[in-house]
Structures are given as C-alpha cells and as structure tokens.
Motif scaffolding. Structure first.
Motif, PDB file in Angstrom:
ATOM      1  N   PRO A 146      -7.765  15.979  17.186  1.00  0.00           N
ATOM      2  CA  PRO A 146      -7.576  14.592  17.628  1.00  0.00           C
ATOM      3  C   PRO A 146      -8.179  13.630  16.612  1.00  0.00           C
ATOM      4  N   THR A 147      -7.504  12.559  16.330  1.00  0.00           N
ATOM      5  CA  THR A 147      -8.098  11.525  15.456  1.00  0.00           C
ATOM      6  C   THR A 147      -8.239  10.245  16.251  1.00  0.00           C
ATOM      7  N   ASN A 148      -9.247   9.483  15.876  1.00  0.00           N
ATOM      8  CA  ASN A 148      -9.430   8.197  16.549  1.00  0.00           C
ATOM      9  C   ASN A 148      -8.242   7.294  16.219  1.00  0.00           C
ATOM     10  N   PRO A 149      -7.841   6.465  17.170  1.00  0.00           N
ATOM     11  CA  PRO A 149      -6.797   5.500  16.837  1.00  0.00           C
ATOM     12  C   PRO A 149      -7.347   4.504  15.814  1.00  0.00           C
ATOM     13  N   PRO A 150      -6.511   4.020  14.919  1.00  0.00           N
ATOM     14  CA  PRO A 150      -7.007   3.032  13.958  1.00  0.00           C
ATOM     15  C   PRO A 150      -7.470   1.773  14.675  1.00  0.00           C
ATOM     16  N   PRO A 151      -8.541   1.153  14.189  1.00  0.00           N
ATOM     17  CA  PRO A 151      -9.026  -0.050  14.861  1.00  0.00           C
ATOM     18  C   PRO A 151      -7.964  -1.152  14.783  1.00  0.00           C
ATOM     19  N   VAL A 152      -7.886  -1.945  15.806  1.00  0.00           N
ATOM     20  CA  VAL A 152      -6.955  -3.077  15.783  1.00  0.00           C
ATOM     21  C   VAL A 152      -7.660  -4.243  15.099  1.00  0.00           C
ATOM     22  N   LEU A 161     -12.603   1.303   3.909  1.00  0.00           N
ATOM     23  CA  LEU A 161     -13.482   2.456   4.143  1.00  0.00           C
ATOM     24  C   LEU A 161     -14.430   2.206   5.306  1.00  0.00           C
ATOM     25  N   GLU A 162     -14.918   0.989   5.430  1.00  0.00           N
ATOM     26  CA  GLU A 162     -15.838   0.654   6.530  1.00  0.00           C
ATOM     27  C   GLU A 162     -15.163   0.793   7.893  1.00  0.00           C
ATOM     28  N   ARG A 163     -13.844   0.703   7.906  1.00  0.00           N
ATOM     29  CA  ARG A 163     -13.100   0.756   9.169  1.00  0.00           C
ATOM     30  C   ARG A 163     -12.704   2.176   9.564  1.00  0.00           C
ATOM     31  N   LEU A 164     -13.034   3.166   8.739  1.00  0.00           N
ATOM     32  CA  LEU A 164     -12.689   4.551   9.086  1.00  0.00           C
ATOM     33  C   LEU A 164     -13.754   5.149  10.000  1.00  0.00           C
ATOM     34  N   SER A 165     -13.340   6.089  10.840  1.00  0.00           N
ATOM     35  CA  SER A 165     -14.303   6.827  11.665  1.00  0.00           C
ATOM     36  C   SER A 165     -15.069   7.794  10.762  1.00  0.00           C
ATOM     37  N   PRO A 166     -16.236   8.260  11.199  1.00  0.00           N
ATOM     38  CA  PRO A 166     -17.006   9.216  10.386  1.00  0.00           C
ATOM     39  C   PRO A 166     -16.156  10.444  10.019  1.00  0.00           C
ATOM     40  N   GLN A 167     -15.338  10.878  10.990  1.00  0.00           N
ATOM     41  CA  GLN A 167     -14.488  12.046  10.766  1.00  0.00           C
ATOM     42  C   GLN A 167     -13.447  11.765   9.667  1.00  0.00           C
ATOM     43  N   GLN A 168     -12.795  10.625   9.773  1.00  0.00           N
ATOM     44  CA  GLN A 168     -11.817  10.252   8.759  1.00  0.00           C
ATOM     45  C   GLN A 168     -12.477  10.119   7.382  1.00  0.00           C
ATOM     46  N   LEU A 169     -13.626   9.481   7.400  1.00  0.00           N
ATOM     47  CA  LEU A 169     -14.344   9.214   6.157  1.00  0.00           C
ATOM     48  C   LEU A 169     -14.628  10.512   5.400  1.00  0.00           C
ATOM     49  N   GLN A 170     -15.068  11.513   6.149  1.00  0.00           N
ATOM     50  CA  GLN A 170     -15.459  12.766   5.535  1.00  0.00           C
ATOM     51  C   GLN A 170     -14.305  13.426   4.777  1.00  0.00           C
ATOM     52  N   ALA A 171     -13.087  13.255   5.281  1.00  0.00           N
ATOM     53  CA  ALA A 171     -11.923  13.866   4.622  1.00  0.00           C
ATOM     54  C   ALA A 171     -11.477  13.084   3.394  1.00  0.00           C
ATOM     55  N   GLY A 172     -12.039  11.911   3.222  1.00  0.00           N
ATOM     56  CA  GLY A 172     -11.721  11.135   2.027  1.00  0.00           C
ATOM     57  C   GLY A 172     -10.506  10.237   2.175  1.00  0.00           C
ATOM     58  N   VAL A 173     -10.164   9.572   1.074  1.00  0.00           N
ATOM     59  CA  VAL A 173      -9.055   8.607   1.054  1.00  0.00           C
ATOM     60  C   VAL A 173      -8.109   8.938  -0.096  1.00  0.00           C
ATOM     61  N   SER A 213      -1.720  16.287   3.241  1.00  0.00           N
ATOM     62  CA  SER A 213      -1.711  17.347   4.264  1.00  0.00           C
ATOM     63  C   SER A 213      -2.733  18.433   3.933  1.00  0.00           C
ATOM     64  N   GLN A 214      -2.980  18.632   2.649  1.00  0.00           N
ATOM     65  CA  GLN A 214      -3.991  19.633   2.262  1.00  0.00           C
ATOM     66  C   GLN A 214      -5.406  19.177   2.586  1.00  0.00           C
ATOM     67  N   THR A 215      -5.653  17.881   2.447  1.00  0.00           N
ATOM     68  CA  THR A 215      -7.036  17.393   2.517  1.00  0.00           C
ATOM     69  C   THR A 215      -7.361  16.631   3.800  1.00  0.00           C
ATOM     70  N   GLY A 216      -6.338  16.120   4.452  1.00  0.00           N
ATOM     71  CA  GLY A 216      -6.582  15.266   5.613  1.00  0.00           C
ATOM     72  C   GLY A 216      -7.045  13.879   5.246  1.00  0.00           C
ATOM     73  N   ALA A 217      -6.886  13.527   3.981  1.00  0.00           N
ATOM     74  CA  ALA A 217      -7.350  12.203   3.521  1.00  0.00           C
ATOM     75  C   ALA A 217      -6.504  11.096   4.142  1.00  0.00           C
ATOM     76  N   THR A 218      -7.124   9.947   4.352  1.00  0.00           N
ATOM     77  CA  THR A 218      -6.434   8.777   4.903  1.00  0.00           C
ATOM     78  C   THR A 218      -5.806   7.952   3.781  1.00  0.00           C
ATOM     79  N   LEU A 219      -4.553   7.581   3.966  1.00  0.00           N
ATOM     80  CA  LEU A 219      -3.886   6.749   2.961  1.00  0.00           C
ATOM     81  C   LEU A 219      -4.419   5.318   3.029  1.00  0.00           C
ATOM     82  N   VAL A 220      -4.853   4.805   1.902  1.00  0.00           N
ATOM     83  CA  VAL A 220      -5.269   3.401   1.820  1.00  0.00           C
ATOM     84  C   VAL A 220      -4.337   2.708   0.822  1.00  0.00           C
ATOM     85  N   PRO A 221      -3.326   2.015   1.328  1.00  0.00           N
ATOM     86  CA  PRO A 221      -2.368   1.377   0.428  1.00  0.00           C
ATOM     87  C   PRO A 221      -3.000   0.193  -0.290  1.00  0.00           C
ATOM     88  N   PRO A 222      -2.407  -0.236  -1.409  1.00  0.00           N
ATOM     89  CA  PRO A 222      -3.060  -1.265  -2.224  1.00  0.00           C
ATOM     90  C   PRO A 222      -3.055  -2.678  -1.618  1.00  0.00           C
TER      91      PRO A 222
END
Lengths: 342, 342
Positions: free
Chosen positions: B2-8, B72-84, B149-158
């Motif tokens: 489960p992943t946290n929903p992105p903050p609104v 990055l500040e808006r990611l959950s600790p879990q998301q953060l750990q997997a990187g961007v 998909s290999q890393t679980g990293a969150t996409l941060v578009p420019p």
C-alpha cells in the motif's frame, strides 16, 4: 596664490580608519561571497574557507573609486574647485571621473590616443574631460603639465600617493567586519593582487588592526609582471615593468611609497602564470556566476598554486576581487584560456 | 504494497507560503540586486526601477532546487526511501540530484545518450545515478518505467506538477519581502520567463498575495518557442514546441497544470527575438557583473522591447533571473550575439 599645504596622512591602520569615515557614505559596501565548491578545490582537507570581497560590484566596476574618493575628500575647497587631473586610460580614470562628478568638480583625464574605445566611452559617460596625448611618457607628461597650469587642477596619481593607498585599504576593513558579522569568523590571511601597489599597500596597513593579532598579508602578481616579487627579493624596487600580461590592471610597476609599505608589512608575494590566472578567472565565472577581470582572479590563482599549498596557510582566507571590467568582446578568448591580442 | 495517497496541494498563494515553510532552510535566500544604469536604459523617464532576483546564485545555479526540494518534502517516509526518478538533461536533473543527496536518498536520472558532457558531469557530482536512453521520447519513457518498476522510485517531473509549481513560486515570495525590507518598496509588476511554466505558474500564484492588492504578472517567452503565447491567444494549450532557441531552458512546451494557472493569473506574455535575448544577456553581464544564462535574460529583453514600452508599465518591476548555467566554452559566441550550434 597661496595654497593650503597638503594634509599629512598617517600611513597606518588609523589612517585607513579615518579614510573610511570620509568615504563610507560615498562608495558601495560590496558584498562578501563564499563558495563551498571553490574552497574545496583549493583545499580538499576542508580546513580552508575562502571569502571573496566583490569589488567587481563596486561603482565603476573596481575598487579604484575608494582611493579616488578619498583623495578628493582631502583637498581644500579651493583646490577642489579647480578640479583634478590624472593620466590613465583604465579604471583609475573612470573612478576619478565618478568621484569628481559626485563633488560637482571637473576631472581632466589625459589618455593615450590609442586607448580602447570602451574605456574612452566609459570615462566620458562619467563626465571626465578627456585630452588625448601621444602614447609616449614625455608627451603625456608635457600635456598633463600644460593642462594643469591652465586649470590649476590637482594631480591625483593612480597609486603612488598616501590618500590613494589609505582609500584602497578600506575594502579590507569592510571585509574583516563582514566576515565577522555575517559569518562569525576571523580572517587568518588575505591575498590582494599587486600592480602599482595601491590596493596591496592599503590592505597591508588595514591588516595591522587595532588590537594585537594581525592577519597575514600576501600578494598575488603575474609572473610576467613580477617587479614587486623581484624588488622584495633584492631589497630594491624595480621601477620598470615591460609586460603585456593578460592581467591588464597589474602591468604597472609598484610605486615608491607603495613599495616602502609593502616591504614592511607584506608577508610574501606569490607569482602566477598567465594560464593559472585565466583558469582561476574561469572558475570564478563558472562556480560563483560573477564576472571578474583577469587581474581580480590573481589571488585565487595563488590559492590554487602548488607554492601556496607548500606554504601551508589554512583557515579563513580573504581574497580581494579587485574588479570586473572585462571587454566582453574578448571574453570568449579569455574563457578558453587564450590571451587576446592587445 | 500500500502507498500513501499523494497529498492534495492547494494551488494558491497559501500553497506557496506552505511550500516556503518546508524549504526555506534548505535552499539559498538569493540576493536581490538593482542596477541604476540598466533601469535608466529601460526607462529614461526614471519612473521605472528594476529589481533582479538572482536565482543564478541558487544552489545548482538555478531556481529548480526550490521545486525539487519541495517535491521531496511532500513524499511519505516510505516513498522517500525508494528514491526519486526523472528524465531530464538540464537544470532539473541537477536540482533533483542535489535535493535527494541532501535527504540521503537515491535520484535516478534518465538522460539522452547525446547529452552534453558538462551536464552529465554536474549531475554525477551531485550524486545522481544516471541511465542513458536513446534520445527518442518512447525509448526514454520505456527506460524510465523500467527503472521505476525495479526501484519503486517516485517520478518527479520537471514542471507539470503541483509540488514543483508551488516550490518555484517561493522565489517571488522572497523577492517581495526583500524589496520591502531592503529597499522599502512595493513591487508593481513581476516578469518571469516561461518554458514548461513551473516558475511562471508559481510566481503567478505567489503574486495573488495575502491581502487585497495584487502585483501584475507578466511572462517573457522566446518568439522562437512561443507556445504559451499562442496558447493564451487561442485559449488552448499548444502541446508541442519544436525549437532550438538560444534560451535552452525555455524550449519545452508549457505543462497542462501550468497552463491552467497561467490562463487564470497571468496578465500577458511578451515574446522576444533571439537577438533581443542575447543583447539583454550581455547587458546583465556587462553592467551587473554577473553570469546569467540566456533564458534568465528573457525578462529584461521584455522590458527593453518596444511592445513593453507601449504597454506603459512603470514603477517597481521585479525580474526573475532564473539561472546562470552557461557553457562557458560558448560564452564568446553568445556575448557576440551569435547562437552557437547545438
């Protein structure tokens, strides 16, 4: 017509402090910048932190306005009214024009007829009254004397003069107080470039401090214009410097008064090659995103040299970025490490 | 998993204020500079004063670190750990690498295999993990999806992302408070460059202010990449921009979210020619002694244009100098008004 005797200026720390009181509202308090990445390149051990005093942001684009403004402040009302005169094609001509314009008095500038157009235009834009002479020293001196006798203007030389030296020293006074207030540090050493020696001698006097501890004072000089280095080594000033170093602000030989102060108060002069100067200049543009002229990069070139590393100076090191007046038509060549044709 | 929903995130002035609280200790409060001589060139009547927000001095040399840090500040600790992860070869790739390094998490950067060496080196030096893809959009997207998909990293578009937009708006919040505190003035207008529209949309939200009065918001865009201008004129976003404008930070078309904000809150877009951009860039280098990239000079190019003069905006005008990442090997050509070959 009786004239007041020139004021006797004290070539000392106190003299620099007095100069600062007279000019501080009239010149810009330029920022002090730091660069983590350049400090790390200079010293991988992390024990050196560099503080850059940005006189490239000064009025007229160089520290010269400090000395020129101070020289004007030391004139009697009668002298002031007749204006000032100098022979220079560079930063001093522009600085004297700005300082005179601020006082509402004329500045007569004797320039070689082959001066570069941007310098002529800049001097004109600051209200300097330009007279062109043949490039020879004798022609220049004859024309200067002639204009001086017609106008009664006071000669303000570019560096070999106590008022100029004390004025230039004020940049370092500011640097010390800014490093203390903004970063909470005491400087261990300072490096200034040396050409005529106004900035270096003033810095050395300012570094005597009011209290007990003294900042170590070093100079950077182009190896292609090393008259100060050789003069200190031999104990006798070298009065001529025939050079086309890319650090065009440092081509003149060190002045008589300047040499005396430097002999007494400067710890050492380091010479750097043309290549080292241009590499340091590019590094400043690239990492700090500021425009400095080659002369201004000489202190950083020193810090990056092997001889400096061997000297073992660590800690908080101030570098005086003397100016930013680069002919941008030649910037491409300079950044590629080439010395443009004069 | 489960992943946290992105903050609104609230696309509003308040959203920018909240972003600033999260990032203000992590980014540099860049200086605001003025230039009497450029202000006078812009408006001879003396009724216009320009305030330059110097994001060229920002960490990584551009404003991009603001948005990346906020994302990055808006990611959950879990998301953060997997990187961007992102695909970019420019300032955003470097900014995301710096922001991730500060958090101690990985940044995966997908770059076209033909990226310029200085950009690759800079991204590596900030700890970005680089993967090279074929330059085509499909190859890039496939590789991005695979690494994701290999890393679980969150996409941060420019740029096309609420967290990015709000982060970029913080530069203007600082500019307003610095103009008030340091110069005692209220801004009448602000001009930001527009490429993807992160900086412009953020600035427009920040300019809604807390109180009643609103600063007028204008954009500068290269005429050779005028998708935002055309989109506002037609009422429909132009999704493609095929261009090699010298303002390389502004080559991308404006994003979907960005376009919505811009439609609502931006007063007008002004386009400028390649020649006008390079002339404005040179003027900044020459008079302010700072290094800015062509994209950053677009707002000044606007102020110097006839169309702006016809618009009749006077008063205190803020200009956002977006960055200073110029390839100095090409600086000579740029300063001579030439667009270097890509």
């Amino acid at each position: 017509m009786p004239t007041n005797p020139p004021p006797v200026l004290d070539l000392s720390y106190k003299g620099v402090e007095e100069a600062y009181e007279l000019i501080k509202e009239k010149v810009k308090k330029t920022p002090v910048l730091t660069s983590e990445s350049i400090s790390k390149i200079a010293d991988e051990s992390g024990r050196t932190r560099l503080f850059f005093k940005c006189e490239n942001f000064q009025k007229g684009g160089a520290f010269k306005i400090r000395g020129a403004t101070h020289a004007l402040e030391r004139l009697s009302p009668q002298q002031l009214q007749a204006g000032v005169i100098t022979h220079s094609s560079g930063n001093h001509a522009q600085a004297l024009s700005i300082a005179a314009q601020a006082k509402g008095v004329p500045a007569y500038i004797i320039m070689p007829s082959n001066s570069a157009r941007p310098k002529i235009e800049a001097t004109k834009s600051y209200g300097g009254k330009i007279y062109f002479s043949d490039p020879s020293a004798s022609a220049r001196e004859a024309l200067t004397a002639s204009i001086q006798s017609q106008t009664g203007a006071t000669l303000v030389p570019p560096y070999d003069h106590p008022a100029i030296i004390l004025g230039q020293g004020t940049a370092f006074l500011e640097l010390v107080s800014q490093a203390a207030e903004e970063d909470g540090v005491e400087l261990d050493a300072v490096i200034a470039p040396v050409g005529g020696g106004g900035l270096l001698a003033g810095t050395a006097l300012a570094a005597q401090g009011g209290g007990g501890s003294r900042v170590r004072v070093f100079a950077g000089e182009p190896a292609d214009a090393d008259d100060c280095y050789r003069g200190l080594a031999s104990g006798e000033r070298v009065p001529v410097s025939a050079t086309t170093t890319v650090a065009d602000g440092l081509r003149t030989p060190v002045g008589v008064t300047n040499f005396g102060v430097i002999q007494k108060h400067v710890d050492a002069v380091f010479t750097v090659s043309e290549e080292e100067i241009l590499r340091a200049m590019r590094l400043i543009w690239e990492r700090m995103k500021i425009v400095v002229e080659p002369s201004a990069a000489v202190p950083l070139a020193v810090v990056l040299s092997e001889r400096w590393k061997a000297e073992g100076v660590k800690g908080n090191v101030g570098l005086i970025l003397s100016g930013g007046n680069v002919d941008l038509d030649k910037a491409g060549e300079l950044l590629m490490g080439k010395v443009p044709a004069v």
